[in-house]
Scaffold this motif. Structure first.
Motif, PDB file in Angstrom:
ATOM      1  N   ALA A 138       0.698  -1.259   0.043  1.00 23.70           N
ATOM      2  CA  ALA A 138      -0.079   0.114   0.218  1.00 23.70           C
ATOM      3  C   ALA A 138       0.839   1.062   0.147  1.00 23.70           C
ATOM      4  O   ALA A 138       0.502   2.240  -0.732  1.00 23.70           O
ATOM      5  N   LEU A 139       1.933   1.243   0.842  1.00 25.94           N
ATOM      6  CA  LEU A 139       2.798   2.259   0.851  1.00 25.94           C
ATOM      7  C   LEU A 139       3.400   2.592  -0.375  1.00 25.94           C
ATOM      8  O   LEU A 139       3.615   3.538  -1.009  1.00 25.94           O
ATOM      9  N   LYS A 140       4.073   1.261  -1.152  1.00 29.97           N
ATOM     10  CA  LYS A 140       4.478   1.456  -2.570  1.00 29.97           C
ATOM     11  C   LYS A 140       3.602   2.466  -3.495  1.00 29.97           C
ATOM     12  O   LYS A 140       3.986   3.054  -4.311  1.00 29.97           O
ATOM     13  N   GLN A 141       2.309   1.841  -3.800  1.00 28.40           N
ATOM     14  CA  GLN A 141       1.432   2.179  -4.432  1.00 28.40           C
ATOM     15  C   GLN A 141       0.961   3.618  -4.239  1.00 28.40           C
ATOM     16  O   GLN A 141       1.057   4.584  -5.184  1.00 28.40           O
ATOM     17  N   LYS A 142       0.979   4.026  -3.027  1.00 29.35           N
ATOM     18  CA  LYS A 142       0.742   5.589  -2.572  1.00 29.35           C
ATOM     19  C   LYS A 142       1.887   6.461  -3.241  1.00 29.35           C
ATOM     20  O   LYS A 142       1.765   7.233  -3.563  1.00 29.35           O
ATOM     21  N   GLN A 143       3.150   5.897  -2.889  1.00 34.32           N
ATOM     22  CA  GLN A 143       4.448   6.827  -3.384  1.00 34.32           C
ATOM     23  C   GLN A 143       4.418   6.712  -4.914  1.00 34.32           C
ATOM     24  O   GLN A 143       4.747   7.684  -5.382  1.00 34.32           O
ATOM     25  N   GLU A 144       4.157   5.524  -5.493  1.00 29.70           N
ATOM     26  CA  GLU A 144       4.165   5.790  -6.871  1.00 29.70           C
ATOM     27  C   GLU A 144       2.919   6.679  -7.587  1.00 29.70           C
ATOM     28  O   GLU A 144       3.395   7.365  -8.424  1.00 29.70           O
ATOM     29  N   LYS A 145       1.706   6.670  -6.943  1.00 32.38           N
ATOM     30  CA  LYS A 145       0.692   7.592  -7.294  1.00 32.38           C
ATOM     31  C   LYS A 145       1.331   9.128  -7.141  1.00 32.38           C
ATOM     32  O   LYS A 145       1.219   9.936  -7.998  1.00 32.38           O
ATOM     33  N   ARG A 146       1.880   9.010  -6.082  1.00 34.50           N
ATOM     34  CA  ARG A 146       2.436  10.624  -5.752  1.00 34.50           C
ATOM     35  C   ARG A 146       3.463  11.037  -6.711  1.00 34.50           C
ATOM     36  O   ARG A 146       3.309  12.304  -7.188  1.00 34.50           O
ATOM     37  N   GLU A 147       4.249  10.264  -6.991  1.00 40.06           N
ATOM     38  CA  GLU A 147       5.248  10.481  -8.044  1.00 40.06           C
ATOM     39  C   GLU A 147       4.690  11.039  -9.517  1.00 40.06           C
ATOM     40  O   GLU A 147       5.095  11.724 -10.104  1.00 40.06           O
ATOM     41  N   THR A 148       3.881   9.853  -9.879  1.00 38.24           N
ATOM     42  CA  THR A 148       3.066  10.125 -11.165  1.00 38.24           C
ATOM     43  C   THR A 148       2.427  11.632 -11.165  1.00 38.24           C
ATOM     44  O   THR A 148       2.245  12.446 -12.428  1.00 38.24           O
ATOM     45  N   ALA A 149       1.856  11.923 -10.245  1.00 40.43           N
ATOM     46  CA  ALA A 149       1.067  13.158  -9.970  1.00 40.43           C
ATOM     47  C   ALA A 149       2.067  14.254 -10.127  1.00 40.43           C
ATOM     48  O   ALA A 149       1.834  15.319 -10.769  1.00 40.43           O
ATOM     49  N   ALA A 151       5.166  14.257 -11.550  1.00 42.64           N
ATOM     50  CA  ALA A 151       5.674  14.232 -12.966  1.00 42.64           C
ATOM     51  C   ALA A 151       4.474  14.847 -13.975  1.00 42.64           C
ATOM     52  O   ALA A 151       4.998  15.657 -14.905  1.00 42.64           O
ATOM     53  N   LEU A 152       3.276  14.608 -13.824  1.00 36.75           N
ATOM     54  CA  LEU A 152       2.175  15.353 -14.539  1.00 36.75           C
ATOM     55  C   LEU A 152       2.233  16.818 -14.198  1.00 36.75           C
ATOM     56  O   LEU A 152       1.696  17.633 -15.278  1.00 36.75           O
ATOM     57  N   LYS A 153       2.340  17.235 -12.818  1.00 36.24           N
ATOM     58  CA  LYS A 153       2.381  18.451 -12.666  1.00 36.24           C
ATOM     59  C   LYS A 153       3.409  19.183 -13.337  1.00 36.24           C
ATOM     60  O   LYS A 153       3.308  20.500 -13.686  1.00 36.24           O
ATOM     61  N   ASP A 154       4.708  18.896 -13.111  1.00 37.57           N
ATOM     62  CA  ASP A 154       5.914  19.355 -13.723  1.00 37.57           C
ATOM     63  C   ASP A 154       5.686  19.315 -15.479  1.00 37.57           C
ATOM     64  O   ASP A 154       6.451  20.376 -16.097  1.00 37.57           O
ATOM     65  N   TYR A 155       5.084  18.512 -15.931  1.00 36.93           N
ATOM     66  CA  TYR A 155       4.945  18.408 -17.356  1.00 36.93           C
ATOM     67  C   TYR A 155       4.193  19.355 -17.821  1.00 36.93           C
ATOM     68  O   TYR A 155       3.942  20.252 -18.593  1.00 36.93           O
TER      69      TYR A 155
END
Length: 155
Positions: A138-149, A151-155
């Protein structure tokens, strides 16, 4: 604390429970309180972290929830912070809970306390304990979700 989208004022939230348990089903229950407890809750002085609910004699009881005593009330009229409180549910809901708790070995955990139309309500979760590998996943999925968000914000 804050207002949720449905006009409810959240008094206390048990964020630790979402980490420790997998919530299978939710129930909204009323709670039998004393006047000084309601005053303390309105000030946000409650802790749900170690709380749990038990079913005894076809009634649901909330254990280990700490509601601080009200400061301006006399000690004679004040309440015990960790007293056992009765939860108000319909009989058919209690029967359903009894079957699931006893047969499947599930736990009743208070997830949040909130005000709804001037009344204090408890959001009870029918939960199964998470194993350590589930928590890590669950922590891994939460961290991946945060990283993708991010990355999309910076893009």
């Amino acid at each position: 604390m804050g207002k949720s989208s449905s006009g409810q004022k959240i008094l206390s939230d048990n964020r630790q429970a979402r980490h420790q348990y997998e919530v299978l089903e939710r129930f909204e229950a009323g709670i039998a309180l004393k006047g000084t407890e309601v005053k303390s809750l309105r000030l946000g002085k409650a802790n749900l972290r170690d709380g749990y609910a038990l079913i005894r004699d076809a009634e649901v009881w909330l254990h280990n929830v700490h509601i601080s005593p009200h400061e301006s009330a006399s000690q004679v009229f004040n309440h015990d912070p960790r007293r056992v409180r009765k939860l108000l549910l319909h009989k058919d809901e209690i029967r359903r809970l009894v079957g699931k708790v006893e047969q499947q070995g599930l736990t009743l955990v208070p997830l949040k306390l909130y005000l709804k139309e001037g009344r204090v309500k408890v959001d009870l979760g029918l939960c199964r304990g998470k194993k350590l590998h589930d928590k890590r996943e669950a922590l891994k999925q939460k961290q991946e979700k945060r990283e993708t968000a991010r990355a999309l914000k910076d893009y």
